[in-house]
Scaffold this active site. Sequence first.
Site, PDB file in Angstrom:
ATOM      1  N   ARG A  94      42.421 -44.842 -18.054  1.00 19.89           N
ATOM      2  CA  ARG A  94      42.557 -46.105 -17.328  1.00 19.89           C
ATOM      3  C   ARG A  94      43.892 -46.745 -17.689  1.00 19.89           C
ATOM      4  O   ARG A  94      44.595 -46.299 -18.581  1.00 19.89           O
ATOM      5  CB  ARG A  94      41.388 -47.041 -17.671  1.00 19.89           C
ATOM      6  CG  ARG A  94      41.123 -47.044 -19.158  1.00 19.89           C
ATOM      7  CD  ARG A  94      40.721 -48.338 -19.728  1.00 19.89           C
ATOM      8  NE  ARG A  94      41.665 -49.385 -19.483  1.00 19.89           N
ATOM      9  CZ  ARG A  94      42.783 -49.577 -20.193  1.00 19.89           C
ATOM     10  NH1 ARG A  94      43.124 -48.766 -21.189  1.00 19.89           N
ATOM     11  NH2 ARG A  94      43.603 -50.563 -19.894  1.00 19.89           N
ATOM     12  N   GLY A  95      44.197 -47.848 -16.983  1.00 19.56           N
ATOM     13  CA  GLY A  95      45.508 -48.473 -17.138  1.00 19.56           C
ATOM     14  C   GLY A  95      46.423 -47.861 -16.087  1.00 19.56           C
ATOM     15  O   GLY A  95      46.433 -46.630 -15.899  1.00 19.56           O
ATOM     16  N   ALA A  96      47.178 -48.718 -15.398  1.00 20.22           N
ATOM     17  CA  ALA A  96      47.904 -48.262 -14.203  1.00 20.22           C
ATOM     18  C   ALA A  96      48.791 -47.035 -14.442  1.00 20.22           C
ATOM     19  O   ALA A  96      48.666 -46.035 -13.717  1.00 20.22           O
ATOM     20  CB  ALA A  96      48.707 -49.427 -13.624  1.00 20.22           C
TER      21      ALA A  96
ATOM     22  N   ARG B   8      40.363 -45.037  -7.454  1.00 21.07           N
ATOM     23  CA  ARG B   8      40.505 -46.468  -7.748  1.00 21.07           C
ATOM     24  C   ARG B   8      41.626 -47.029  -6.855  1.00 21.07           C
ATOM     25  O   ARG B   8      42.699 -46.433  -6.781  1.00 21.07           O
ATOM     26  CB  ARG B   8      40.831 -46.711  -9.229  1.00 21.07           C
ATOM     27  CG  ARG B   8      39.701 -46.291 -10.167  1.00 21.07           C
ATOM     28  CD  ARG B   8      39.947 -46.769 -11.597  1.00 21.07           C
ATOM     29  NE  ARG B   8      39.678 -48.180 -11.752  1.00 21.07           N
ATOM     30  CZ  ARG B   8      40.027 -48.887 -12.838  1.00 21.07           C
ATOM     31  NH1 ARG B   8      40.669 -48.299 -13.842  1.00 21.07           N
ATOM     32  NH2 ARG B   8      39.742 -50.174 -12.924  1.00 21.07           N
TER      33      ARG B   8
ATOM     34  N   GLN C 244      38.061 -54.038 -22.536  1.00 21.58           N
ATOM     35  CA  GLN C 244      39.262 -53.279 -22.906  1.00 21.58           C
ATOM     36  C   GLN C 244      40.041 -53.972 -24.021  1.00 21.58           C
ATOM     37  O   GLN C 244      40.680 -53.307 -24.841  1.00 21.58           O
ATOM     38  CB  GLN C 244      40.176 -53.093 -21.681  1.00 21.58           C
ATOM     39  CG  GLN C 244      39.635 -52.152 -20.625  1.00 21.58           C
ATOM     40  CD  GLN C 244      38.843 -52.879 -19.560  1.00 21.58           C
ATOM     41  OE1 GLN C 244      38.232 -53.915 -19.810  1.00 21.58           O
ATOM     42  NE2 GLN C 244      38.836 -52.351 -18.351  1.00 21.58           N
TER      43      GLN C 244
ATOM     44  N   ASP D 156      48.816 -53.991 -12.585  1.00 21.39           N
ATOM     45  CA  ASP D 156      48.374 -52.826 -11.805  1.00 21.39           C
ATOM     46  C   ASP D 156      49.152 -52.668 -10.517  1.00 21.39           C
ATOM     47  O   ASP D 156      49.295 -51.558  -9.998  1.00 21.39           O
ATOM     48  CB  ASP D 156      46.880 -52.933 -11.493  1.00 21.39           C
ATOM     49  CG  ASP D 156      46.085 -52.565 -12.729  1.00 21.39           C
ATOM     50  OD1 ASP D 156      45.943 -53.435 -13.602  1.00 21.39           O
ATOM     51  OD2 ASP D 156      45.672 -51.401 -12.833  1.00 21.39           O
TER      52      ASP D 156
ATOM     53  N   ASN E 136      46.393 -57.798 -11.889  1.00 19.64           N
ATOM     54  CA  ASN E 136      46.070 -57.247 -13.214  1.00 19.64           C
ATOM     55  C   ASN E 136      44.586 -57.494 -13.461  1.00 19.64           C
ATOM     56  O   ASN E 136      43.889 -58.083 -12.620  1.00 19.64           O
ATOM     57  CB  ASN E 136      46.945 -57.893 -14.299  1.00 19.64           C
ATOM     58  CG  ASN E 136      46.842 -57.164 -15.624  1.00 19.64           C
ATOM     59  OD1 ASN E 136      46.958 -55.936 -15.677  1.00 19.64           O
ATOM     60  ND2 ASN E 136      46.605 -57.874 -16.709  1.00 19.64           N
TER      61      ASN E 136
HETATM   62  O1  MRU Z   1      40.484 -51.397 -15.266  1.00 22.43           O
HETATM   63  P1  MRU Z   1      41.599 -50.995 -16.162  1.00 22.43           P
HETATM   64  O2  MRU Z   1      41.206 -50.906 -17.583  1.00 22.43           O
HETATM   65  O3  MRU Z   1      42.296 -49.744 -15.668  1.00 22.43           O
HETATM   66  O4  MRU Z   1      42.654 -52.187 -16.038  1.00 22.43           O
HETATM   67  C1  MRU Z   1      43.840 -52.096 -16.776  1.00 22.43           C
HETATM   68  C2  MRU Z   1      44.716 -53.263 -16.644  1.00 22.43           C
HETATM   69  O5  MRU Z   1      44.425 -54.211 -15.943  1.00 22.43           O
HETATM   70  C3  MRU Z   1      46.047 -53.186 -17.334  1.00 22.43           C
HETATM   71  O6  MRU Z   1      46.453 -54.449 -17.758  1.00 22.43           O
HETATM   72  C4  MRU Z   1      47.094 -52.638 -16.365  1.00 22.43           C
HETATM   73  O7  MRU Z   1      46.648 -51.460 -15.767  1.00 22.43           O
HETATM   74  C5  MRU Z   1      48.394 -52.384 -17.034  1.00 22.43           C
HETATM   75  S1  MRU Z   1      48.355 -51.009 -18.123  1.00 22.43           S
HETATM   76  C6  MRU Z   1      49.884 -50.778 -18.775  1.00 22.43           C
END
Ligand code: MRU
Length: 346
Positions: free
Chosen positions: A46-48, A89, A196, A237, A247
């Site tokens: 996870r995370g963009a 996603r 998270q 994101d 985000n």
């Molecule tokens: O649902 P997630 O855990 O994928 O969401 C992640 C976030 O919102 C992060 O802040 C974003 O992806 C930036 S990661 C460098």
Amino acid sequence: MSISTIEWEDGRIKLIDQTLLPNEFKQIFCDDLPTIWEAIKSLRVRGAPAIGIAGALGAVLGIWNSTATTYDTFASELKSATDYLATSRPTAVNLFWALDRMTKTAEENRDLPISELKKTLLAEAEEIIEEDKAMCRAIGQHGMALLNENDTILTHCNAGGLATSDYGTALAVMFSAHEAGKQIQVYADETRPLLQGARLTTWELMQAGIDVTLICDNMAAQVMKEGKIQCVIVGADRIAANGDTANKIGTYNVAILAQAHEIPFYVAAPTSTLDYALASGDEIPIEQRSAEEVTEGFGKVTAPKGVKVYSPAFDVTPASLVTAIITEKGVAHPPFTESLGALKDE
Ligand code: MRU
């Protein structure tokens, strides 16, 4: 600190299963498309930026055992893989950016023998990983200049090594400052419903030896009022051309609180998170998650059975609340349409 969040190993994808952290550190293998799709959907990865890498490696996985003998057959197999991965996603633009890049690479190399084309696509995915590593380091360097000695930073969700190839975006700023010998402290929002912040951000910061304090999301206003926070740094994101920033859900709340307390609110993100095709954040698709993540997250039932639930996974912070956007190319200031536009041409 270096965590290999996701990588290619012997014809399959190896990734840290983030749903198990912090209780268990386990790397799992994805041998086929449904497994990597599920890993993205259920936030094992996870995370963009990490989702983008998962998409690129997933595209490779989709064609790795192809027996196609013509480019057209190969290209249609790649397309069905990328189309499928694109349904995992919707919000992080890095996924679509990476999938498009893989498709373009295939097209540009269509004259290669299929066996060579496969290797070229793997090399492209690995290039995305290397670029991500470099971008995260550069974000760290640009961002740490915004921090003063003894600053305390509030962050939301996890924009760390786990959300990227290995160093993070928002957390890169903190890692870089810490490595440069700056005294900093961090408050991490827990980040309901999937925690998270509690599970991943505190884990990463503690491993790096950075002073971190966990708070529930609804404590941020009080902590700011007490004068404990000098700036907010979050990841993103998807950032629209005007600087509106999607985000993790709850980021918008934090931005409003930061403005009310006259605290700078910084977004840290690589330029692969910029979506110039969208004029404003109104056009950013917001992922909706299941009711169970709210009513019985982590196994314990915390709401009456059958209660109606609304669970958007992201929100959009208007650009007017963003003090600056820290990218690998430098720090963009308002008005963002101009400053982010200038980065596009660099
Ligand atoms: O649902 P997630 O855990 O994928 O969401 C992640 C976030 O919102 C992060 O802040 C974003 O992806 C930036 S990661 C460098």
